[in-house]
Design a protein around this motif. Sequence first.
Motif, PDB file in Angstrom:
ATOM      1  N   PRO A  19       0.680  -1.322   0.107  1.00 22.74           N
ATOM      2  CA  PRO A  19       0.031  -0.026  -0.116  1.00 22.74           C
ATOM      3  C   PRO A  19       0.912   1.472   0.083  1.00 22.74           C
ATOM      4  CG  PRO A  19      -0.894  -1.775   1.458  1.00 22.74           C
ATOM      5  CD  PRO A  19       0.403  -2.157   1.000  1.00 22.74           C
ATOM      6  N   GLY A  20       2.059   1.164   0.478  1.00 25.10           N
ATOM      7  CA  GLY A  20       2.850   2.410   0.654  1.00 25.10           C
ATOM      8  C   GLY A  20       3.668   2.788  -0.730  1.00 25.10           C
ATOM      9  N   SER A  21       3.658   1.827  -1.392  1.00 22.90           N
ATOM     10  CA  SER A  21       4.563   1.777  -2.594  1.00 22.90           C
ATOM     11  C   SER A  21       4.131   3.257  -3.674  1.00 22.90           C
ATOM     12  CB  SER A  21       4.522   0.663  -3.713  1.00 22.90           C
ATOM     13  OG  SER A  21       4.879  -0.450  -2.761  1.00 22.90           O
ATOM     14  N   PRO A  22       2.864   3.357  -3.922  1.00 22.30           N
ATOM     15  CA  PRO A  22       2.693   4.757  -5.091  1.00 22.30           C
ATOM     16  C   PRO A  22       3.305   5.987  -4.331  1.00 22.30           C
ATOM     17  CG  PRO A  22       0.866   3.098  -4.883  1.00 22.30           C
ATOM     18  CD  PRO A  22       1.776   2.657  -3.847  1.00 22.30           C
ATOM     19  N   PRO A  23       3.147   6.158  -2.995  1.00 23.11           N
ATOM     20  CA  PRO A  23       3.643   7.534  -2.722  1.00 23.11           C
ATOM     21  C   PRO A  23       4.988   7.299  -2.802  1.00 23.11           C
ATOM     22  CG  PRO A  23       1.844   6.803  -1.174  1.00 23.11           C
ATOM     23  CD  PRO A  23       2.032   5.689  -2.024  1.00 23.11           C
ATOM     24  N   ALA A  24       5.709   6.376  -2.388  1.00 21.83           N
ATOM     25  CA  ALA A  24       7.054   6.227  -2.471  1.00 21.83           C
ATOM     26  C   ALA A  24       7.872   6.256  -3.662  1.00 21.83           C
ATOM     27  CB  ALA A  24       7.665   5.093  -1.553  1.00 21.83           C
ATOM     28  N   ILE A  25       7.186   5.703  -4.600  1.00 25.01           N
ATOM     29  CA  ILE A  25       7.736   5.632  -5.977  1.00 25.01           C
ATOM     30  C   ILE A  25       7.625   7.277  -6.413  1.00 25.01           C
ATOM     31  CG2 ILE A  25       7.444   4.902  -8.266  1.00 25.01           C
ATOM     32  CD1 ILE A  25       6.480   2.216  -6.977  1.00 25.01           C
ATOM     33  N   THR A  26       6.356   7.677  -6.451  1.00 22.10           N
ATOM     34  CA  THR A  26       6.496   9.134  -6.902  1.00 22.10           C
ATOM     35  C   THR A  26       6.973  10.258  -6.094  1.00 22.10           C
ATOM     36  OG1 THR A  26       4.300   9.445  -5.537  1.00 22.10           O
ATOM     37  CG2 THR A  26       3.926   8.744  -7.882  1.00 22.10           C
ATOM     38  N   GLY A  27       7.329   9.944  -4.908  1.00 25.44           N
ATOM     39  CA  GLY A  27       8.378  10.721  -3.958  1.00 25.44           C
ATOM     40  C   GLY A  27       9.540  10.644  -4.609  1.00 25.44           C
ATOM     41  N   GLY A  60       5.748  15.894 -15.318  1.00 28.16           N
ATOM     42  CA  GLY A  60       5.778  16.312 -13.766  1.00 28.16           C
ATOM     43  C   GLY A  60       4.652  16.667 -13.071  1.00 28.16           C
ATOM     44  N   TRP A  61       3.715  17.360 -13.830  1.00 33.28           N
ATOM     45  CA  TRP A  61       2.258  17.690 -13.352  1.00 33.28           C
ATOM     46  C   TRP A  61       1.631  16.259 -12.858  1.00 33.28           C
ATOM     47  CZ3 TRP A  61      -1.884  15.685 -15.659  1.00 33.28           C
ATOM     48  CH2 TRP A  61      -1.634  15.303 -16.854  1.00 33.28           C
ATOM     49  N   LEU A  85      -0.262  12.397  -9.002  1.00 33.18           N
ATOM     50  CA  LEU A  85      -0.586  10.880  -8.527  1.00 33.18           C
ATOM     51  C   LEU A  85       0.166  10.854  -7.149  1.00 33.18           C
ATOM     52  CD1 LEU A  85       0.843   9.050 -11.516  1.00 33.18           C
ATOM     53  CD2 LEU A  85      -1.566   8.901 -10.498  1.00 33.18           C
ATOM     54  N   HIS A  86       1.217  11.580  -6.796  1.00 34.07           N
ATOM     55  CA  HIS A  86       1.726  11.667  -5.533  1.00 34.07           C
ATOM     56  C   HIS A  86       0.838  12.252  -4.255  1.00 34.07           C
ATOM     57  CE1 HIS A  86       5.104  11.484  -2.254  1.00 34.07           C
ATOM     58  NE2 HIS A  86       4.731  12.890  -2.149  1.00 34.07           N
ATOM     59  N   ASN A  87       0.043  13.135  -4.751  1.00 36.33           N
ATOM     60  CA  ASN A  87      -0.674  13.864  -3.946  1.00 36.33           C
ATOM     61  C   ASN A  87      -2.201  12.795  -3.479  1.00 36.33           C
ATOM     62  OD1 ASN A  87      -2.404  15.501  -2.278  1.00 36.33           O
ATOM     63  ND2 ASN A  87      -3.128  16.739  -4.266  1.00 36.33           N
ATOM     64  N   ILE A  88      -2.579  12.350  -4.561  1.00 36.16           N
ATOM     65  CA  ILE A  88      -3.526  11.354  -4.725  1.00 36.16           C
ATOM     66  C   ILE A  88      -3.281  10.127  -3.840  1.00 36.16           C
ATOM     67  CG2 ILE A  88      -5.228   9.823  -5.907  1.00 36.16           C
ATOM     68  CD1 ILE A  88      -5.178  12.147  -7.973  1.00 36.16           C
ATOM     69  N   ALA A  89      -2.251   9.556  -4.121  1.00 39.49           N
ATOM     70  CA  ALA A  89      -1.655   8.158  -3.478  1.00 39.49           C
ATOM     71  C   ALA A  89      -1.199   8.418  -1.942  1.00 39.49           C
ATOM     72  CB  ALA A  89      -0.466   7.793  -4.307  1.00 39.49           C
ATOM     73  N   GLY A  90      -0.831   9.685  -1.616  1.00 33.91           N
ATOM     74  CA  GLY A  90      -0.684  10.052  -0.242  1.00 33.91           C
ATOM     75  C   GLY A  90      -1.759  10.209   0.492  1.00 33.91           C
ATOM     76  N   ASN A  91      -2.858  10.829   0.174  1.00 40.90           N
ATOM     77  CA  ASN A  91      -4.207  11.013   0.754  1.00 40.90           C
ATOM     78  C   ASN A  91      -4.939   9.799   0.762  1.00 40.90           C
ATOM     79  OD1 ASN A  91      -3.768  14.006   1.246  1.00 40.90           O
ATOM     80  ND2 ASN A  91      -4.452  14.656  -0.790  1.00 40.90           N
ATOM     81  N   GLY A  92      -4.903   9.125  -0.397  1.00 44.79           N
ATOM     82  CA  GLY A  92      -5.657   7.728  -0.119  1.00 44.79           C
ATOM     83  C   GLY A  92      -4.718   6.824   0.722  1.00 44.79           C
ATOM     84  N   LEU A  93      -3.594   6.833   0.738  1.00 46.83           N
ATOM     85  CA  LEU A  93      -2.980   6.261   2.009  1.00 46.83           C
ATOM     86  C   LEU A  93      -3.477   6.354   3.408  1.00 46.83           C
ATOM     87  CD1 LEU A  93      -0.844   3.732   2.432  1.00 46.83           C
ATOM     88  CD2 LEU A  93       0.911   5.764   2.692  1.00 46.83           C
ATOM     89  N   ILE A  94      -3.638   7.694   3.532  1.00 49.17           N
ATOM     90  CA  ILE A  94      -4.185   8.354   4.711  1.00 49.17           C
ATOM     91  C   ILE A  94      -5.629   7.943   5.099  1.00 49.17           C
ATOM     92  CG2 ILE A  94      -4.578  10.393   6.188  1.00 49.17           C
ATOM     93  CD1 ILE A  94      -2.117  11.679   5.047  1.00 49.17           C
TER      94      ILE A  94
END
Length: 92
Positions: free
Chosen positions: A9-17, A45-46, A51-60
């Motif tokens: 579950p934490g992979s998408p924010p980590a990869i985009t980060g 880049g946008w 994706l980083h924003n959505i994945a991080g908020n989704g993880l929370i």
Amino acid sequence: MDLRKWLPPGSPPAITGVAIAFYYSSSTPNAYSSIEYINNQVPNGWLIRSLHNIAGNGLIAVSLVQILVQPMRRERNFSRFWLPLLWKIMLV
């Protein structure tokens, strides 16, 4: 093929980060200009930032739902779980 095995579950924010970290500068005078650079100059880049924003908020959101739902599965008594939780929230 089980995606949960390959993509925790934490992979998408980590990869985009990590992708954003290559271009982002956290120094005070350069932070905003580096975000503008990521949005306007880096290819897609946008999209990476979105994706980083959505994945991080989704993880929370998923974590909060899990925190609230998991105790309900263990004990179904409203007064033993929810009333103390509501009392603590009101005290805070």
